[in-house]
Design a protein around this motif. Structure first.
Motif, PDB file in Angstrom:
ATOM      1  N   ASP A  76      43.510  42.441  48.767  1.00  0.00           N
ATOM      2  CA  ASP A  76      43.814  41.462  47.726  1.00  0.00           C
ATOM      3  C   ASP A  76      42.551  41.047  46.979  1.00  0.00           C
ATOM      4  N   PHE A  77      41.483  40.786  47.740  1.00  0.00           N
ATOM      5  CA  PHE A  77      40.284  40.287  47.075  1.00  0.00           C
ATOM      6  C   PHE A  77      39.589  41.391  46.290  1.00  0.00           C
ATOM      7  N   GLN A  78      39.688  42.620  46.774  1.00  0.00           N
ATOM      8  CA  GLN A  78      39.129  43.729  45.999  1.00  0.00           C
ATOM      9  C   GLN A  78      39.837  43.849  44.650  1.00  0.00           C
ATOM     10  N   HIS A  79      41.162  43.681  44.675  1.00  0.00           N
ATOM     11  CA  HIS A  79      41.927  43.699  43.418  1.00  0.00           C
ATOM     12  C   HIS A  79      41.424  42.593  42.484  1.00  0.00           C
ATOM     13  N   CYS A  80      41.170  41.404  43.044  1.00  0.00           N
ATOM     14  CA  CYS A  80      40.714  40.280  42.227  1.00  0.00           C
ATOM     15  C   CYS A  80      39.313  40.525  41.669  1.00  0.00           C
ATOM     16  N   LEU A  81      38.442  41.155  42.455  1.00  0.00           N
ATOM     17  CA  LEU A  81      37.104  41.493  41.954  1.00  0.00           C
ATOM     18  C   LEU A  81      37.196  42.461  40.784  1.00  0.00           C
ATOM     19  N   ASN A  82      38.013  43.486  40.933  1.00  0.00           N
ATOM     20  CA  ASN A  82      38.170  44.457  39.841  1.00  0.00           C
ATOM     21  C   ASN A  82      38.758  43.800  38.597  1.00  0.00           C
ATOM     22  N   LYS A  83      39.754  42.939  38.811  1.00  0.00           N
ATOM     23  CA  LYS A  83      40.380  42.240  37.690  1.00  0.00           C
ATOM     24  C   LYS A  83      39.389  41.299  37.010  1.00  0.00           C
ATOM     25  N   ALA A  84      38.544  40.644  37.822  1.00  0.00           N
ATOM     26  CA  ALA A  84      37.553  39.725  37.254  1.00  0.00           C
ATOM     27  C   ALA A  84      36.580  40.463  36.345  1.00  0.00           C
ATOM     28  N   ILE A  85      36.147  41.642  36.771  1.00  0.00           N
ATOM     29  CA  ILE A  85      35.224  42.426  35.945  1.00  0.00           C
ATOM     30  C   ILE A  85      35.891  42.846  34.643  1.00  0.00           C
ATOM     31  N   ASP A  86      37.168  43.237  34.720  1.00  0.00           N
ATOM     32  CA  ASP A  86      37.895  43.628  33.513  1.00  0.00           C
ATOM     33  C   ASP A  86      38.070  42.451  32.553  1.00  0.00           C
ATOM     34  N   MET A  87      38.342  41.252  33.126  1.00  0.00           N
ATOM     35  CA  MET A  87      38.631  40.078  32.295  1.00  0.00           C
ATOM     36  C   MET A  87      37.374  39.487  31.665  1.00  0.00           C
ATOM     37  N   TYR A  88      36.315  39.346  32.475  1.00  0.00           N
ATOM     38  CA  TYR A  88      35.149  38.591  32.014  1.00  0.00           C
ATOM     39  C   TYR A  88      33.975  39.467  31.596  1.00  0.00           C
ATOM     40  N   ARG A  89      33.931  40.691  32.069  1.00  0.00           N
ATOM     41  CA  ARG A  89      32.913  41.664  31.707  1.00  0.00           C
ATOM     42  C   ARG A  89      31.498  41.077  31.719  1.00  0.00           C
ATOM     43  N   SER A  90      30.815  41.081  30.587  1.00  0.00           N
ATOM     44  CA  SER A  90      29.395  40.714  30.560  1.00  0.00           C
ATOM     45  C   SER A  90      29.148  39.268  30.965  1.00  0.00           C
ATOM     46  N   ASP A  91      30.166  38.391  30.849  1.00  0.00           N
ATOM     47  CA  ASP A  91      29.977  36.989  31.219  1.00  0.00           C
ATOM     48  C   ASP A  91      29.563  36.854  32.685  1.00  0.00           C
ATOM     49  N   LEU A  92      29.998  37.794  33.531  1.00  0.00           N
ATOM     50  CA  LEU A  92      29.725  37.703  34.959  1.00  0.00           C
ATOM     51  C   LEU A  92      28.353  38.236  35.325  1.00  0.00           C
ATOM     52  N   PHE A  93      27.725  38.950  34.418  1.00  0.00           N
ATOM     53  CA  PHE A  93      26.455  39.585  34.739  1.00  0.00           C
ATOM     54  C   PHE A  93      25.285  38.936  34.008  1.00  0.00           C
ATOM     55  N   ALA A  94      25.547  37.817  33.375  1.00  0.00           N
ATOM     56  CA  ALA A  94      24.490  37.014  32.750  1.00  0.00           C
ATOM     57  C   ALA A  94      24.422  35.684  33.491  1.00  0.00           C
ATOM     58  N   TYR A  95      23.437  34.858  33.139  1.00  0.00           N
ATOM     59  CA  TYR A  95      23.370  33.529  33.736  1.00  0.00           C
ATOM     60  C   TYR A  95      24.613  32.733  33.339  1.00  0.00           C
ATOM     61  N   GLY A  96      25.168  32.002  34.303  1.00  0.00           N
ATOM     62  CA  GLY A  96      26.334  31.185  34.027  1.00  0.00           C
ATOM     63  C   GLY A  96      25.974  29.719  33.927  1.00  0.00           C
ATOM     64  N   LEU A  97      26.975  28.874  34.035  1.00  0.00           N
ATOM     65  CA  LEU A  97      26.762  27.433  33.990  1.00  0.00           C
ATOM     66  C   LEU A  97      26.477  26.924  35.402  1.00  0.00           C
ATOM     67  N   SER A  98      25.492  26.066  35.512  1.00  0.00           N
ATOM     68  CA  SER A  98      25.101  25.561  36.833  1.00  0.00           C
ATOM     69  C   SER A  98      26.252  24.850  37.536  1.00  0.00           C
ATOM     70  N   GLN A  99      27.112  24.204  36.763  1.00  0.00           N
ATOM     71  CA  GLN A  99      28.199  23.433  37.364  1.00  0.00           C
ATOM     72  C   GLN A  99      29.364  24.322  37.815  1.00  0.00           C
ATOM     73  N   GLY A 100      29.408  25.553  37.329  1.00  0.00           N
ATOM     74  CA  GLY A 100      30.462  26.461  37.760  1.00  0.00           C
ATOM     75  C   GLY A 100      31.223  27.064  36.598  1.00  0.00           C
ATOM     76  N   LEU A 101      32.004  28.089  36.887  1.00  0.00           N
ATOM     77  CA  LEU A 101      32.843  28.751  35.898  1.00  0.00           C
ATOM     78  C   LEU A 101      33.944  27.792  35.451  1.00  0.00           C
ATOM     79  N   PRO A 102      34.017  27.460  34.156  1.00  0.00           N
ATOM     80  CA  PRO A 102      34.992  26.452  33.704  1.00  0.00           C
ATOM     81  C   PRO A 102      36.432  26.775  34.082  1.00  0.00           C
TER      82      PRO A 102
END
Length: 451
Positions: free
Chosen positions: A98-124
């Motif tokens: 299940d979590f592997q599916h979610c990791l793959n889906k997260a990469i498809d959905m957010y793409r470059s947003d996940l590989f740059a610096y994010g917000l210190s408070q967390g993903l909105p």
């Protein structure tokens, strides 16, 4: 035997004899269909069933691969253990697929947003999901009031050093308490005091005295499924702690790390009674897997900016990929299914544990707490018994527990306790494990009596 079961047996046999190694790509669906003279849908069903058993996994646009398995001798050794020491679920039952599916889906959905610096408070988007999740626990909070941390340990480290508006410096801990927080405070030289907590609870008069005179900035408590005791405060005590915090301007750090195992719908956190003076902490590692390293902190408004600054200086932001995957995992109902499975499993195991303790504990000097839900309970000894010797003797019989001296502050009276966790003990093995434990306790006591 059905055709898809025949395929499954053949793949399992090849994995066992080493013909198919962990991480190796399996033959394609077309190749398997031709080799076994069956339809592609039959092959797909066989692969799907193997995936449910965590024997294979799929990589989109690539195919199916064998999961790396433990050596058989190691698996047999694990099954031979009665491990009452582990706080987290068995790794063999982690939600890998299940979590592997979610990791793959997260990469498809957010793409470059996940590989740059994010917000210190967390993903909105995760903050919004967590807000709804916490609302169901009577922690009513807007998404922007939630800070995502790299596990609970980071939150504890920041809060222990944070200057507080009340101008006080000392951290107050229940005794016993979380061993790594004790080590953190003592290592960093942060002023710390202890207050006794037992199966019967806490002395509220003593707590009030310490709040009034003890230079207490922060009171760390686990009101629900305390570690290592396993016991919980009744609502009257939680309300009383909330009232004392407001009266004396002390902040309560409420670690609700096992909240998702609660079976009583009327049980609320301390936060519900005094949100202005409670810092609410929540973790997901005990329900999913420790390596997730995602925690959630709800802070009073006056602490949020300072906490955010300290966190940003510590790590800029928490892992974005893990946050995005957790968001999808929760949004798609996977978290709720996982929770219900664990609640049902742990409930049955706790019932089994209580029955076994009642059946085999006839010592008169080893008192076991009757805890109906959560993941662990404890045994308290009313007569002297050398715990390290007991644990060594039990280990020779494949019963594993841990010593609890590290759960007490240096200089605080250490009580002889044993923690019994059911997270990694199969329901059908609890009774035998408890029998071995109590038999060894009685053997030791008879030896002491003859000496």
């Amino acid at each position: 035997m059905r055709k898809y079961e025949e395929l499954m047996r053949e793949i399992e046999r090849r994995m066992e004899d080493g013909t198919i190694r962990g991480g190796q790509r399996l033959p394609s669906i077309r190749d398997m269909s031709e080799r076994f003279a069956c339809s592609k849908s039959t092959v797909i069903r066989a692969f799907a069933e193997l995936e449910k058993r965590h024997l294979v996994y799929t990589v989109p646009q690539s195919g199916y691969y064998a999961v790396v398995q433990k050596p058989e001798t190691e698996r047999n050794q694990d099954r031979a253990l009665f491990d009452f020491s582990a706080p987290s679920p068995d790794p063999e039952h982690f939600p890998y697929t299940d979590f592997q599916h979610c990791l793959n889906k997260a990469i498809d959905m957010y793409r470059s947003d996940l590989f740059a610096y994010g917000l210190s408070q967390g993903l909105p988007s995760l903050q919004h999901v967590l807000s709804k999740h916490l609302n169901g626990r009577q922690v009513f909070v807007r998404p922007e009031r939630i800070t995502v941390t790299s596990g609970m340990q980071q939150a504890l480290a920041i809060l222990s050093e944070l200057p507080f508006p009340n101008g006080k410096r000392t951290v107050l801990l229940e005794q016993p308490s979380y061993h790594l927080l004790i080590r953190l405070l003592e290592t960093k030289g942060i002023p710390v005091r202890g207050i006794n907590r037992s199966e019967q609870g806490i002395d509220l008069d003593r707590l009030e005295q310490l709040f009034r005179t003890g230079d207490i900035k922060l009171f760390y408590t686990m009101p629900r499924f305390h570690n290592p005791l396993g016991t919980s405060y009744p609502e009257t005590v939680k309300k009383a702690i909330a009232g004392l915090a407001e009266r004396y301007g002390v902040y309560v750090m409420e670690d609700d790390y096992l909240a998702d195992l609660e079976t009583d719908p009327k049980s609320d956190p301390i936060y519900a009674y005094a949100p202005s003076h409670v810092i609410y902490l929540n973790s997901f590692s005990k329900l999913l897997f420790p390596g997730l390293r995602i925690g959630a902190v709800v802070l009073p408004p006056e602490l949020q900016d300072t906490f955010g600054l300290y966190k940003q200086l510590a790590d800029l932001d928490s892992p974005m990929l893990s946050q995005a995957a957790l968001e999808i995992y929760m949004q798609n109902g996977m978290f709720e299914r996982r929770k219900q499975q664990l609640v049902a499993s742990y409930h049955d195991r706790m019932l089994r544990l209580n029955r076994a303790l009642h059946a085999f504990n006839d010592t008169g000097f080893a008192h076991h707490a009757s805890v109906q839900s959560g993941a662990h309970t404890h045994i308290a000894f009313t007569e002297p018994l050398h715990i390290p010797t007991l644990l060594n003797r039990l280990r020779r019989k494949n019963v594993v527990l841990r010593e609890l001296d590290s759960f007490f502050l240096c200089g605080f009276e250490k009580r002889p306790l044993l923690k019994l966790s059911i997270a990694r003990v199969g329901e059908d093995r609890i009774e035998e494990g408890v029998w071995i434990l109590m038999d060894e306790i009685k053997r030791m006591k008879r030896t002491i009596g003859r000496s």
